[in-house]
Design an enzyme around this catalytic site. Sequence first.
Site, mmCIF file in Angstrom:
data_model
loop_
_atom_site.group_PDB
_atom_site.id
_atom_site.type_symbol
_atom_site.label_atom_id
_atom_site.label_comp_id
_atom_site.label_asym_id
_atom_site.label_seq_id
_atom_site.Cartn_x
_atom_site.Cartn_y
_atom_site.Cartn_z
ATOM 1 N N VAL A 90 1.394 -1.259 -0.314
ATOM 2 C CA VAL A 90 0.245 0.174 -0.090
ATOM 3 C C VAL A 90 0.953 1.772 0.222
ATOM 4 C CG1 VAL A 90 -2.138 -1.200 1.017
ATOM 5 C CG2 VAL A 90 -0.134 0.449 1.953
ATOM 6 N N SER A 91 0.433 2.429 -0.602
ATOM 7 C CA SER A 91 0.797 3.713 -0.314
ATOM 8 C C SER A 91 1.086 4.460 0.303
ATOM 9 C CB SER A 91 0.599 4.304 -1.528
ATOM 10 O OG SER A 91 0.877 3.764 -3.117
#
Length: 67
Positions: A8-9
Amino acid sequence: MIIGYARVSTDDQNLDSQTDALSAAGAEKVFADRISGSKRARSELDKMCREHSELSGVGNMPIVRFS
């Protein structure tokens, strides 16, 4: 052996849906990064590749975006 990788970012995003899907697909070990897609260095992806250099291929779950 099935190995999984999730990313995930941002810290606001949750890895659970990805890691759950990988486990449900039979992944015995899951590596996960929480890092922006614009960053080239992904420590857990690099670790996965180092530890499992014998892998003959890589598959992925359905994804919206992979960078």
